[in-house]
Scaffold this motif. Structure first.
Motif, PDB file in Angstrom:
ATOM      1  N   PHE A 194       0.915  -0.986  -0.059  1.00  0.00           N
ATOM      2  CA  PHE A 194      -0.067  -0.120  -0.008  1.00  0.00           C
ATOM      3  C   PHE A 194       0.723   1.272   0.190  1.00  0.00           C
ATOM      4  O   PHE A 194       0.699   2.069  -0.768  1.00  0.00           O
ATOM      5  CB  PHE A 194      -0.919  -0.171   1.081  1.00  0.00           C
ATOM      6  CG  PHE A 194      -1.512   1.402   1.515  1.00  0.00           C
ATOM      7  CD1 PHE A 194      -2.494   1.830   0.711  1.00  0.00           C
ATOM      8  CD2 PHE A 194      -1.276   1.791   2.602  1.00  0.00           C
ATOM      9  CE1 PHE A 194      -3.207   3.113   1.130  1.00  0.00           C
ATOM     10  CE2 PHE A 194      -1.666   3.362   2.982  1.00  0.00           C
ATOM     11  CZ  PHE A 194      -2.816   3.871   1.970  1.00  0.00           C
ATOM     12  N   ILE A 195       1.881   1.144   0.799  1.00  0.00           N
ATOM     13  CA  ILE A 195       2.603   2.383   0.986  1.00  0.00           C
ATOM     14  C   ILE A 195       3.575   2.745  -0.218  1.00  0.00           C
ATOM     15  O   ILE A 195       3.573   3.894  -1.080  1.00  0.00           O
ATOM     16  CB  ILE A 195       3.758   2.280   2.089  1.00  0.00           C
ATOM     17  CG1 ILE A 195       2.998   2.463   3.465  1.00  0.00           C
ATOM     18  CG2 ILE A 195       4.910   3.448   2.166  1.00  0.00           C
ATOM     19  CD1 ILE A 195       3.656   2.137   4.847  1.00  0.00           C
ATOM     20  N   GLU A 196       4.114   1.745  -0.946  1.00  0.00           N
ATOM     21  CA  GLU A 196       4.696   1.657  -2.176  1.00  0.00           C
ATOM     22  C   GLU A 196       3.940   2.115  -3.284  1.00  0.00           C
ATOM     23  O   GLU A 196       4.351   3.177  -4.092  1.00  0.00           O
ATOM     24  CB  GLU A 196       5.419   0.498  -2.605  1.00  0.00           C
ATOM     25  CG  GLU A 196       6.642   0.175  -1.565  1.00  0.00           C
ATOM     26  CD  GLU A 196       7.293  -1.237  -1.933  1.00  0.00           C
ATOM     27  OE1 GLU A 196       6.974  -2.040  -2.465  1.00  0.00           O
ATOM     28  OE2 GLU A 196       8.259  -1.311  -1.253  1.00  0.00           O
TER      29      GLU A 196
ATOM     30  N   SER B  64       7.026   3.369   9.683  1.00  0.00           N
ATOM     31  CA  SER B  64       8.381   4.220   9.837  1.00  0.00           C
ATOM     32  C   SER B  64       9.375   4.004   8.734  1.00  0.00           C
ATOM     33  O   SER B  64      10.316   4.839   8.562  1.00  0.00           O
ATOM     34  CB  SER B  64       8.991   3.351  11.037  1.00  0.00           C
ATOM     35  OG  SER B  64       7.999   3.735  12.178  1.00  0.00           O
ATOM     36  N   ARG B  65       9.007   2.804   7.803  1.00  0.00           N
ATOM     37  CA  ARG B  65      10.190   2.822   6.616  1.00  0.00           C
ATOM     38  C   ARG B  65       9.703   3.851   5.659  1.00  0.00           C
ATOM     39  O   ARG B  65      10.099   3.718   4.538  1.00  0.00           O
ATOM     40  CB  ARG B  65      10.035   1.613   6.308  1.00  0.00           C
ATOM     41  CG  ARG B  65      10.738   0.551   7.583  1.00  0.00           C
ATOM     42  CD  ARG B  65      11.530  -0.788   6.844  1.00  0.00           C
ATOM     43  NE  ARG B  65      12.179  -1.400   8.023  1.00  0.00           N
ATOM     44  CZ  ARG B  65      11.962  -2.276   8.514  1.00  0.00           C
ATOM     45  NH1 ARG B  65      10.724  -2.769   8.410  1.00  0.00           N
ATOM     46  NH2 ARG B  65      12.669  -2.882   9.522  1.00  0.00           N
ATOM     47  N   CYS B  66       8.130   4.365   5.757  1.00  0.00           N
ATOM     48  CA  CYS B  66       7.762   4.928   4.692  1.00  0.00           C
ATOM     49  C   CYS B  66       8.675   6.133   4.281  1.00  0.00           C
ATOM     50  O   CYS B  66       9.361   6.836   4.941  1.00  0.00           O
ATOM     51  CB  CYS B  66       6.513   5.594   4.976  1.00  0.00           C
ATOM     52  SG  CYS B  66       5.719   6.558   3.773  1.00  0.00           S
TER      53      CYS B  66
ATOM     54  N   ALA C  32      13.112   0.828  13.553  1.00  0.00           N
ATOM     55  CA  ALA C  32      12.695   0.508  12.238  1.00  0.00           C
ATOM     56  C   ALA C  32      13.731   1.637  11.472  1.00  0.00           C
ATOM     57  O   ALA C  32      14.105   1.389  10.284  1.00  0.00           O
ATOM     58  CB  ALA C  32      11.306   0.418  11.747  1.00  0.00           C
ATOM     59  N   GLY C  33      13.437   2.790  12.062  1.00  0.00           N
ATOM     60  CA  GLY C  33      14.187   4.058  11.371  1.00  0.00           C
ATOM     61  C   GLY C  33      15.574   4.025  11.295  1.00  0.00           C
ATOM     62  O   GLY C  33      16.165   4.223  10.130  1.00  0.00           O
TER      63      GLY C  33
END
Ligand SMILES: Cc1cc2nc3c(=O)[nH]c(=O)nc-3n(C[C@H](O)[C@H](O)[C@H](O)COP(=O)(O)OP(=O)(O)OC[C@H]3O[C@@H](n4cnc5c(N)ncnc54)[C@H](O)[C@@H]3O)c2cc1C
Length: 394
Positions: free
Chosen positions: A20-22, A78-80, A256-257
């Motif tokens: 979804f994010i990608e 957090s990786r977005c 995660a960041g």
């Protein structure tokens, strides 16, 4: 595939959110960061996909999922690539709505929690004030009883989702003369449109750009007594209880960041040549990357250990857990250490990028700025150390 503390089901949620994010979020990076907030259509999509509060019971629209589901969602948010995309959702789902669930009546949950889970209502958590952040008991916003209403007066500062929210879970003093002062704190839900509720400036931040952070003003704002969560004077204990989930979730996001920034640094170190070889072939860069990976792994292991212990335990107010040990000390350790890890990793990763690290076109420059909020928001590193010290009997 199951991995570490996560099952196949968790990993499947991770894949869906990543996809979804990608597909739907990263391509809109410029739009969201320039707007300084996340538009409603993405809140609705997050709700439709079940990412806004999966841990809540099915009767309110959640899926009764475990705490590790919230962790997987936090990691992926957090990786977005969009700066601050995670922040608004995490505040809404993991910080503002939990008190509605664990303190609210069934009617209050149906009114506010259910639409928050679908993304139709956005919530913020209003605790900090211009003159009281770390010292929660020193808040000055008052709520004076007038028949079946409270009359709220005061202001809040640094409120995530403050501009876009439909409701704020607001910390107020219903008894300003209470001794000790924290005994006078209560929680009210104040809806947008309540007479006397005004949104002030949207504050300009150096990082977390797609998340709005605002001032809120209450001028003789009339709020029904029916909007109080729990009893009068129960607000402070609820805020402290809520902090455990909030701080652990924050620590998960910080790790995660850190992993994301480490990956950027490793990729760049492989691609960039200096003195006739890729920079990772220079021992000082290689050793730095090894140190970064080692520290990240150590902190991740500690944070994940807390997550496993937290799930369903006495600390998990959302799950209504009653068993297990009090994790306040170790969650405070996790929050402060993970925040400082991310700040260090993003700083060193930027250094490995050389001049390009200072340029906006390389995402590490924004990651460095985003990370800096970690040791401030949700309780500063100094306050975490105060809590730990108290538990150590110091
Ligand atoms: C991006 C962002 C989003 C935020 N979102 C929200 C939100 O949604 N809702 C909300 O209510 N708040 C929010 N905040 C506010 C945040 O929780 C506060 O900034 C934080 O609690 C610190 O409070 P303060 O800024 O008033 O600093 P202060 O409390 O004034 O502290 C200033 C400095 O003094 C230190 N200090 C204070 N007391 C002690 C002590 N006893 N011992 C040692 N050192 C001490 C602090 O560690 C800090 O370094 C947000 C902040 C940021 C940056």
């Amino acid at each position: 595939m199951a991995q570490g503390i996560y099952t196949d089901a968790h990993q499947s949620i991770r894949r869906n959110l990543r996809q979804f994010i990608e597909r739907e979020v990263n391509p809109r990076r410029r739009e969201l960061e320039d707007a300084g907030q996340t538009p409603r259509d993405l809140w609705k999509r997050m709700g439709e996909l079940g990412f806004l509060g999966p841990c809540y019971p099915e009767e309110y629209g959640g899926s009764g999922a475990d705490f590790l589901t919230a962790c997987v969602i936090t990691e992926e948010l957090s990786r977005c690539a969009v700066s601050g995309f995670a922040m608004g959702f995490m505040v809404h789902a993991e910080m503002a709505t939990p008190p509605i669930h664990f303190m609210g009546t069934d009617a209050q949950r149906r009114k506010w929690l259910a639409p928050a889970i679908t993304g139709e209502m956005v919530f913020s958590l209003g605790i900090s004030e211009p003159n009281a952040g770390s010292d929660v008991a020193a808040i000055r916003t008052t709520a004076r009883r007038d028949g079946d209403h409270y009359v709220v007066s005061g202001s809040k500062c640094f409120i995530t989702n403050g501009t876009i929210c439909d409701g704020v879970v607001l910390a107020v003093k219903t008894d300003p003369a209470a001794a000790p002062p924290h005994a006078g704190v209560s929680l009210l839900v104040v809806e947008k449109g309540a007479p006397g509720f005004k949104v002030g400036r949207k504050l300009e931040k150096i990082g977390c750009l797609a998340s709005d952070t605002s001032e809120l003003f209450f001028e003789d704002c009339r709020v029904p007594v029916a909007n109080r969560l729990g009893g009068e004077g129960e607000g402070f204990v609820a805020i402290m209880r809520n902090f455990q989930r909030e701080r652990l979730i924050a620590a998960v996001g910080f790790v995660a960041g850190a992993e994301e920034a480490l990956e950027m640094a490793i990729k760049y170190a492989r691609e960039r040549d200096a003195f006739g070889k890729p920079i990772h072939k220079h021992q000082s860069v290689r050793h730095l990357l090894v140190e970064m990976a080692t520290e990240t792994e150590l902190v991740k292991t500690f944070v994940q250990d807390q997550c496993v212990k937290f799930s369903g335990s006495v600390n998990d107010a959302v799950a209504g857990g009653e068993g297990g040990e009090d994790l306040t000390k170790t969650i405070s350790m996790a929050k402060y250490r993970a925040a400082e890890l991310t700040e260090w990793i993003t700083d060193r990763a930027l250094q490995i990028h050389g001049g390009w690290g200072y340029m906006k076109e390389f995402p590490i420059s924004q990651a460095f700025l985003d990370a800096r909020a970690g040791s401030i928001a949700g309780g500063t590193t100094e306050i975490m150390k105060e809590i730990i010290g108290k538990y150590m009997g110091l």
